[in-house]
Design a protein around this motif. Sequence first.
Motif, short mmCIF file in Angstrom:
data_model
loop_
_atom_site.label_atom_id
_atom_site.label_comp_id
_atom_site.label_asym_id
_atom_site.label_seq_id
_atom_site.Cartn_x
_atom_site.Cartn_y
_atom_site.Cartn_z
N LEU A 152 0.92 -3.12 2.63
CA LEU A 152 -0.27 -2.34 2.98
C LEU A 152 -1.50 -3.08 2.47
O LEU A 152 -1.61 -3.36 1.27
N LEU A 153 -2.39 -3.43 3.37
CA LEU A 153 -3.64 -4.07 2.96
C LEU A 153 -4.76 -3.05 3.01
O LEU A 153 -4.88 -2.29 3.98
N LEU A 154 -5.57 -3.00 1.97
CA LEU A 154 -6.69 -2.06 1.92
C LEU A 154 -7.98 -2.83 1.68
O LEU A 154 -8.03 -3.73 0.84
N ASP A 155 -9.00 -2.47 2.41
CA ASP A 155 -10.30 -3.14 2.33
C ASP A 155 -11.15 -2.42 1.27
O ASP A 155 -11.50 -1.25 1.43
N ASN A 156 -11.47 -3.14 0.21
CA ASN A 156 -12.18 -2.52 -0.91
C ASN A 156 -13.62 -2.13 -0.58
O ASN A 156 -14.26 -1.42 -1.34
N THR A 157 -14.12 -2.62 0.53
CA THR A 157 -15.51 -2.29 0.88
C THR A 157 -15.61 -1.01 1.72
O THR A 157 -16.70 -0.55 2.00
N ARG A 158 -14.49 -0.46 2.12
CA ARG A 158 -14.54 0.74 2.96
C ARG A 158 -15.06 1.92 2.15
O ARG A 158 -15.00 1.94 0.91
N SER A 159 -15.51 2.96 2.85
CA SER A 159 -16.17 4.05 2.15
C SER A 159 -15.22 4.79 1.21
O SER A 159 -15.61 5.20 0.13
N ASP A 160 -13.96 4.96 1.61
CA ASP A 160 -13.03 5.65 0.73
C ASP A 160 -11.64 5.01 0.79
O ASP A 160 -10.75 5.50 1.48
N THR A 213 12.77 1.52 2.02
CA THR A 213 12.64 0.08 1.78
C THR A 213 11.80 -0.13 0.51
O THR A 213 12.19 0.28 -0.55
N HIS A 214 10.67 -0.78 0.65
CA HIS A 214 9.76 -0.93 -0.49
C HIS A 214 8.36 -1.24 0.01
O HIS A 214 8.18 -1.53 1.20
N LEU A 215 7.41 -1.20 -0.91
CA LEU A 215 6.00 -1.35 -0.55
C LEU A 215 5.31 -2.29 -1.53
O LEU A 215 5.60 -2.28 -2.71
N ALA A 216 4.39 -3.11 -1.00
CA ALA A 216 3.48 -3.87 -1.86
C ALA A 216 2.09 -3.70 -1.27
O ALA A 216 1.91 -3.71 -0.05
N ILE A 217 1.11 -3.49 -2.16
CA ILE A 217 -0.26 -3.23 -1.69
C ILE A 217 -1.17 -4.39 -2.06
O ILE A 217 -1.17 -4.85 -3.21
N GLY A 218 -1.92 -4.87 -1.10
CA GLY A 218 -2.92 -5.91 -1.34
C GLY A 218 -4.31 -5.33 -1.14
O GLY A 218 -4.57 -4.70 -0.12
N ILE A 219 -5.17 -5.52 -2.12
CA ILE A 219 -6.55 -5.04 -1.99
C ILE A 219 -7.41 -6.24 -1.60
O ILE A 219 -7.51 -7.21 -2.37
N THR A 220 -8.02 -6.18 -0.43
CA THR A 220 -8.82 -7.31 0.04
C THR A 220 -10.30 -7.04 -0.14
O THR A 220 -10.70 -5.93 -0.48
N GLN A 221 -11.09 -8.06 0.11
CA GLN A 221 -12.56 -7.98 0.07
C GLN A 221 -13.09 -7.60 -1.31
O GLN A 221 -14.17 -7.04 -1.42
N THR A 222 -12.33 -7.91 -2.37
CA THR A 222 -12.82 -7.58 -3.71
C THR A 222 -13.97 -8.49 -4.11
O THR A 222 -14.72 -8.18 -5.03
N ASP A 223 -14.12 -9.61 -3.40
CA ASP A 223 -15.27 -10.47 -3.66
C ASP A 223 -16.55 -9.82 -3.15
O ASP A 223 -17.65 -10.11 -3.63
N ARG A 224 -16.40 -8.91 -2.21
CA ARG A 224 -17.58 -8.23 -1.67
C ARG A 224 -17.82 -6.88 -2.34
O ARG A 224 -18.93 -6.38 -2.36
#
Lengths: 419, 181
Positions: free
Chosen positions: B91-99, B118-129
């Motif tokens: 699961l990729l989540l965009d850190n710049t989104r409103s919520d 199964t299993h899950l791994a979460i990646g938080i993207t756009q943390t540079d922004r």
Amino acid sequence: MQNRARPATRPLRISIIGMEQRARDTLHLFFRNICQDSYVLADEAIADISIIDMDAVHAERSREEHDRKYPDRPTILISLLKPETGDGTFLQKPLQSEELLSALEQMRANFQKPEQTSTPDTAQKEKAKGSAPYNEEDAVPPSETEDKAQKETASDADPALAKRTGSTADRPHSRSSGKIIPLFPDTGQSIQSGNKEAIEIPSAKKSKSVYTPENYLQGHIQKAYQLARRKNRNVSIEGPWRPIIILPETKEIWVEQSHAHLYALSVMPVQPEDVTIQVLDAGEFPPEQGGAIQPIEFFLWKLTVRTARGRIPENTDLHAPNYLSHWPNLSRLMPIHHGLRIAALWARQPVSLTETATILNVAPKYIFSFYSAASAIGLVRQEIKNSGDEGPPPVSSQQEHEHRGLFRKILARLRGRNQ
Amino acid sequence: MDNNYKLIFTGPVGAGKTTAIRSLSDMEPVTTDAVASDMTQNIKETTTVALDYGCMQLEGGERLHIYGTPGQERFNFMWDILAKGGIGLILLLDNTRSDPFQDMHFFLNSFREFIDSTHLAIGITQTDRSATPRIEQYHEELKSTGLKVPVFEIDARQRRDVVVLVEALLFSLAPNLKVSA
Ligand SMILES: Nc1nc2c(ncn2[C@@H]2O[C@H](COP(=O)(O)OP(=O)(O)OP(=O)(O)O)[C@@H](O)[C@H]2O)c(=O)[nH]1
Ligand SMILES: [Mg+2]
């Protein structure tokens, strides 16, 4: 009819209990090449001497069972930590060749006394086996595949540890020049197994597996960080380094000195009386110019890896389950070899350090590094274990996921080995 | 021999799914970006309207199929079909989104059955922004779900970041997995 009073040259049969294959292989090579086969590995039932690894899962139980079955058999116990009560012969890991040899030679002396006989159990089994002094089937051949699997990958090798490994070559060693090989992989070298390769054991002084974080920059920063969080105010740490300030609100650290410099200070003991930790006035921030700010978690993790160098803080319980509150942000923290696997295991269930080594078949130094770093940033704590309470059975090293083969191939691809 | 192994990427619009799949795939991913003629609202220049597809050739002739779900929620009828037979979820989540937390819960709920089996791994993207929310806040938020999963800061444009995330997923599935040299 077999001869109980064996000649002095007969190889003594050694059974090793609770050791992973790599360690067995190392011993096999050591006995064959260094001891010229005066000792051979053998099945537990027919052995003359037993070596028990007390850091293995259920080691206490195995030992009790062993002692019940073979009450008269000379036994060497090995462990990373000294036992509280000292009965039997004990050797501390990493095992040194001289110490092991001298313990074995002492035992051999007893075997040469004419009155010495095997225990009834042993005698019975020996008869059943037709009793050649040394049966090739009982010997444990070295497995090279295990060794390969342990090699570090470029993606997660720990440079600090790699450097240390490299320096091993400079150590003085007891025998003629040649390859230097520690008895156990704990020191970071891999086993060189081969036909006529000389195996040399460094006689360097024992490396300890525990350290005292409080005596180093790591401990002082941890202490200051705790204070900063408690007071919710910036805190400065003064000592034999240029200014360091902790910013609890953003969980950051400001250092004036270059990081390289500070990491170099990591192994220098600094006594508490040489350090001043001060709560700053509200609104007192690091100067706008100069220095560098970064998440304290990244800094402390890396500093700890450098300070711990494969060791654990003293008072760490090797047998207590480790509770990981959540995964460390491993994409950004300094890589520790096998860190992903250790985190994955501990995220499933609390597992002790010794069990982790067995389940993952990983050299303790990596597990110790991970433990030290994760506990420095507050992600791991040890659970109090009631004696006799074994807790849930951990993931066994044999337990296989149905797609294991596939996963291995994917990993190989991701790491670019099979392009 | 073509065993149908699948790895699924999901997450909101713009989280970096197409980019991440591109960094893993042997070939340019088959993507349906911007082909929809009925796309009226332009959230970003291109968006994936059906799905992304990439592929990794493995030793021994096997293949890992990598699928990305479209970010737009109106296409979520496809998710069940897509996830079936998958080995795990990224699961990729965009850190710049409103919520981002709401995004996270939305996707966890949508895929809960699949994640549990199964299993899950979460990646938080756009943390540079956007530096916040911080990773530990995601873990805090995850507590109520009972999921103790890897949450890594990643830049979907960096292959290394994507690789670490996938490795974490694989080791979560089998911690004692060994890499053969
Ligand atoms: N600055 C920054 N840009 C990123 C990061 N990760 C991805 N991007 C960029 O974000 C944009 C969106 O990525 P996509 O891969 O198209 O996102 P997507 O999840 O496929 O989006 P949809 O198909 O619309 O659902 C691309 O331009 C990426 O290059 C990051 O960590 N930081
Ligand atoms: Mg897309």
